[in-house]
Design an enzyme around this catalytic site. Structure first.
Site, PDB file in Angstrom:
ATOM      1  N   GLU A  15     -14.413  -2.230   4.978  1.00  0.00           N
ATOM      2  CA  GLU A  15     -14.366  -3.445   5.784  1.00  0.00           C
ATOM      3  C   GLU A  15     -15.189  -3.311   7.058  1.00  0.00           C
ATOM      4  OE1 GLU A  15     -14.518  -6.535   5.913  1.00  0.00           O
ATOM      5  OE2 GLU A  15     -12.788  -6.584   4.577  1.00  0.00           O
ATOM      6  N   GLN A  66       0.830  -1.205   0.000  1.00  0.00           N
ATOM      7  CA  GLN A  66       0.000   0.000   0.000  1.00  0.00           C
ATOM      8  C   GLN A  66       0.865   1.257   0.000  1.00  0.00           C
ATOM      9  OE1 GLN A  66      -2.116   0.582   3.681  1.00  0.00           O
ATOM     10  NE2 GLN A  66      -3.792   1.687   2.691  1.00  0.00           N
ATOM     11  N   GLY A  67       0.730   2.057  -1.034  1.00  0.00           N
ATOM     12  CA  GLY A  67       1.502   3.297  -1.096  1.00  0.00           C
ATOM     13  C   GLY A  67       0.622   4.489  -0.767  1.00  0.00           C
ATOM     14  N   SER A  77       0.754   6.429   2.921  1.00  0.00           N
ATOM     15  CA  SER A  77       1.394   7.397   3.812  1.00  0.00           C
ATOM     16  C   SER A  77       2.682   7.948   3.205  1.00  0.00           C
ATOM     17  CB  SER A  77       1.738   6.743   5.149  1.00  0.00           C
ATOM     18  OG  SER A  77       0.570   6.402   5.826  1.00  0.00           O
ATOM     19  N   SER A  97      -5.343   6.357  13.259  1.00  0.00           N
ATOM     20  CA  SER A  97      -4.953   6.211  14.660  1.00  0.00           C
ATOM     21  C   SER A  97      -6.180   6.290  15.565  1.00  0.00           C
ATOM     22  CB  SER A  97      -3.968   7.322  15.041  1.00  0.00           C
ATOM     23  OG  SER A  97      -4.671   8.553  15.126  1.00  0.00           O
ATOM     24  N   ASN A  98      -6.015   5.861  16.805  1.00  0.00           N
ATOM     25  CA  ASN A  98      -7.173   5.861  17.704  1.00  0.00           C
ATOM     26  C   ASN A  98      -7.682   7.276  17.971  1.00  0.00           C
ATOM     27  OD1 ASN A  98      -7.035   3.154  17.651  1.00  0.00           O
ATOM     28  ND2 ASN A  98      -6.780   2.841  19.848  1.00  0.00           N
ATOM     29  N   GLU A  99      -6.793   8.257  17.833  1.00  0.00           N
ATOM     30  CA  GLU A  99      -7.256   9.641  17.981  1.00  0.00           C
ATOM     31  C   GLU A  99      -8.137  10.026  16.792  1.00  0.00           C
ATOM     32  OE1 GLU A  99      -4.126   8.529  18.696  1.00  0.00           O
ATOM     33  OE2 GLU A  99      -4.642   8.660  20.817  1.00  0.00           O
TER      34      GLU A  99
END
Lengths: 369, 391
Positions: B245, B126-127, B129, B376-378
């Site tokens: 998903e 996966q490109g 980030s 992220s969880n944030e």
């Protein structure tokens, strides 16, 4: 597998929600509103879990959950869980035919309010009696000792009393207006009523043809725990809604509080706690409805709900700030009631200990079997 | 409301359990059960076993290998796979690029890529980030400039998971630098990592292993027919990919397997004959974690069972957040059970320190990633606050 309500269940929810919308002031010396109790009886809610031949509606734990959740949303002080689910459940499970016919029918009609007098000072949430003793005499049974704190004990019209017979705990029915029963009532921290009940040679009749064994308390506690958790779920829903509404409308530094990520992220965590609680409450009710024979189900539900309740209750006040501390605003009352619920029918530590105890003997739980 | 699985779903569960525990070699499943690192070969071999049985890409369109299962059946499939210790189908292929090509790709692209993607004949990475585009993915700067029948790609990607094992990359590239919003002007490009101008540099992580990479592009020439869908619509496809998903978002089965392992470890007799689980404080921690996992599993089931009408349950948004927290909690528990054995990282086969204890800290450190990747969880909290609570 299905986690949705059918149309009848939705209709029940809407009807109870509508009924609870109109409420008069709660008489302070009673702790709940007798007029509302009568209205709940008229709607059939008080007889919901009992079979039709004793005047009940023959519904199940899912419907009880739905009603309890609605009561929790408005912090209804009526003793639905204590009287209908717990005391009524005990009578249904262990009572004689005659007790079914008299006590349950009157409960469903709203004319009688049975309450279990089981707690004693300096005890936890087990099924044993300690300082209350039943004696068999030629004139029948008598009971001596003190029960405290008994929620709704002062307004109860029938007491179910756990008492020692020799070394075993058995259950009895006591008329609280008979001689030898002294009730001293006072307020709980959340404004409901609780009593110290002293029995001095008080006349008692066995629950059931012979006095029922304390083992019936286990199932009744499990059912009541799950109903109580549904009530807590309703209270948590509204506590979060109220908090979110406040974050959207309250302005500081010229902007609504919802602009501050330090606050919105905490609200998001409250939502996580709420949904986890909803999942376990629905699970618990479905287990009861389907006769799942796992004695730990109620403990699983209560542990998660207690954790969620404490988290949501504390954060709801903090995110409101000072107004959350005031008696005139609603949110603090939600935290107060949630705290009371946490400490009814076993707190998180109690239920966690039950879950931890057999871990060397059982596998990690498999919910799908 | 009904808790029990229907007879059909219960039989389905049994079929899955039987398949995964009999058709995937025990040695492969032991690697996961014992927390050892997977090799490229094991992942390829397993995905090919699954693909042969029609179990690698059941959520794809039926004509490309999908099975038309309900969401609940897919949930069961995924859980049973995890519980059996089966390496799950490579997410980059099965859950990411495959569904995007199936949904937005040309017929030629589907024919060319989908069968090879399902069978892991092509290993995708996966490109997305970049060094300056992490949570703020849309500010990515890798460019693709059209030159005749080709795109010329320049820039850099990072955190490219298992890029060192990959054959191809699906890449978000900026094709219109003048677009009014940064989300516009991005395209979704597929290319071969052996193309001239591509450099893959593995990044050593705190667990001592190599899992992610930097990938550099210097005038990489990509045939124009390898752009998926429409030019400058890549952000939409990326959102589709990330939001696609609903199954396996919370790794309940994998965490449960680890918790079971932890329980067995805590029951093994110590040198003095005692067991760690006899300590009421540790038992309480187990009970707490077990219960938190049960609550999460029920939430995952709620989402799976109730999404038959196609609308996601809002509760699905808590699965990633809570799922990764518990995933991390159980790796932490294993380190604490290992105690000072957890220091024996390099002890190897000759040592009396069990291999799971030797690996406990690297595994724990490795899983700190879980609350960072995939949003992220944030970011998850921001999504819950804005899209569910309306804050």
């Amino acid at each position: 597998m299905e986690f949705t309500f059918d149309t009848e269940q939705i209709a029940l929810r809407d009807a109870v929600r509508g009924l609870l919308r109109s409420r008069d002031d709660v008489p302070a010396d009673q702790g709940f509103d007798p007029a509302m109790w009568t209205k709940l009886a008229a709607m059939g809610v008080l007889g919901l879990p009992f079979s039709e031949d004793v005047g009940g509606m023959g519904a199940g734990p899912i419907e009880v959950m739905i009603v309890a959740q609605e009561l929790g949303r408005v912090l209804a002080p009526e003793p639905y869980v204590d009287s209908v689910v717990l005391a009524g459940g005990l009578i249904a499970a262990a009572g004689s035919d005659e007790q079914h016919a008299t006590l349950l029918a009157a409960l469903a009609e709203g004319e009688s309010q049975p309450i279990l007098a089981h707690a004693e000072p300096r005890t936890r949430w087990g099924t044993d009696a300690y300082g209350v003793v039943a004696t068999s005499t030629t004139d029948g049974w008598t009971i001596d000792g003190t029960k405290e704190p008994v929620l709704y004990g002062d307004s109860a019209t029938v007491l179910l009393v756990s008492a020692l017979v020799g070394e075993q705990t058995k259950l009895f029915v006591v008329d609280p207006d008979e001689p030898g029963v002294t009730r001293t009532a006072y307020a709980t921290h959340d404004g409901r009523r609780v009593a110290r009940i002293t029995f001095t040679k008080a006349a008692a009749t066995p629950l059931g043809d012979a006095p029922a064994d304390s083992s019936v308390l286990k199932d009744a506690f499990a059912q009541a725990t799950i109903a109580l958790c549904a009530e807590a779920l309703g209270a948590m829903e509204v506590a979060l809604d109220t908090t979110v509404g406040y974050l959207k409308t309250r302005k500081q530094f010229g902007v609504p509080l919802s602009k501050f990520q330090a606050l919105t992220h905490r609200a998001a965590d409250m939502y996580v706690s709420l949904e986890l609680a909803r999942s376990v409450v629905q699970y618990g009710a479905m287990c009861l409805a389907e006769g799942v024979e796992d004695p730990l189900v109620a403990s699983r539900v209560k542990l998660q709900v207690s954790r969620s309740a404490r988290h949501i209750g504390q954060e709801a006040i903090q995110l409101h700030g000072g107004i959350g501390m005031t008696d005139e605003y609603t949110i603090g009352h939600y935290t107060n009631r949630l705290t009371a619920m946490e400490h009814s029918l076993g707190d998180a530590t109690f239920h966690r200990a039950r879950l931890a105890q057999g871990l060397d003997q059982r596998e990690i739980v498999d919910l799908l079997g | 409301m009904r808790l029990r699985l229907s007879a059909e779903d219960a039989a389905f569960q049994q079929d899955m359990r039987t398949f995964f525990t009999t058709q995937v070699p025990q040695e492969t499943r032991d690697v996961i059960a014992h927390g050892k690192p997977l090799t490229r070969e094991l992942i390829v071999e397993t995905m090919q076993i699954l693909n042969k049985a029609g179990l690698a890409v059941p959520h794809w369109p039926i004509e490309w290998g999908g099975r038309g299962w309900t969401t609940l059946q897919r949930h069961i499939w995924h859980e049973e796979m995890d519980l059996a210790g089966v390496p799950t189908p490579l997410a980059f292929n099965a859950s990411m690029v495959g569904p995007v090509i199936a949904q937005f790709g040309s017929h030629e692209q589907k024919q060319r890529f989908l069968p090879a993607t399902a069978n892991l004949d092509i290993w995708w990475c996966q490109g997305f980030s970049e060094p300056d585009a992490g949570s703020d993915l849309a500010s990515l700067r890798t460019t693709a400039v059209r030159d005749g029948n080709e795109w010329v790609v320049n820039g850099q990607k990072t955190w490219t998971t298992l890029g060192q094992w990959a054959d191809w990359i699906f890449c978000l590239v900026r094709t219109d630098p003048d677009a009014p919003k940064k989300q516009q002007g991005i395209s979704f490009l597929l290319f071969d990592l052996t193309s001239p101008g591509v450099t893959v540099r593995p990044i050593k992580l705190i667990d001592g292993g190599y899992e992610v990479n930097e990938v550099f592009f210097e005038n990489v020439r990509v045939p124009a027919d390898q752009l998926v869908g429409e030019e400058n619509r890549g952000w939409d496809y990326a959102k589709f990919l990330l939001g696609n998903e609903r199954v396996g978002v919370a790794p309940v089965g994998a965490t449960k397997l680890r918790l079971r392992t932890a329980r067995e470890r805590a029951l093994e007799p110590m040198a003095d004959g005692s067991t760690l689980l006899a300590d009421p404080l540790l038992a309480a921690r187990f009970a707490e974690l077990e219960n938190e996992l049960a609550a999460l599993e029920l939430t995952a089931l709620r989402v799976a069972a109730d999404s038959s009408d196609g609308r996601p349950d809002p509760a699905s948004s808590i699965l990633k957040l809570r799922g990764t927290q518990l995933q991390q909690d159980v790796t932490e528990l294993l380190v604490d059970i290992a105690g000072h054995d957890s220091l024996a990282t390099g002890a190897g086969e000759d040592s009396d320190v069990p291999s799971w204890a030797q690996r406990s800290v690297p595994t724990y450190l490795n899983y700190r990633k879980a609350s960072i990747y995939g949003g992220s969880n944030e970011i998850q909290r921001t999504i819950i606050a804005s899209s569910i609570l309306g804050l």
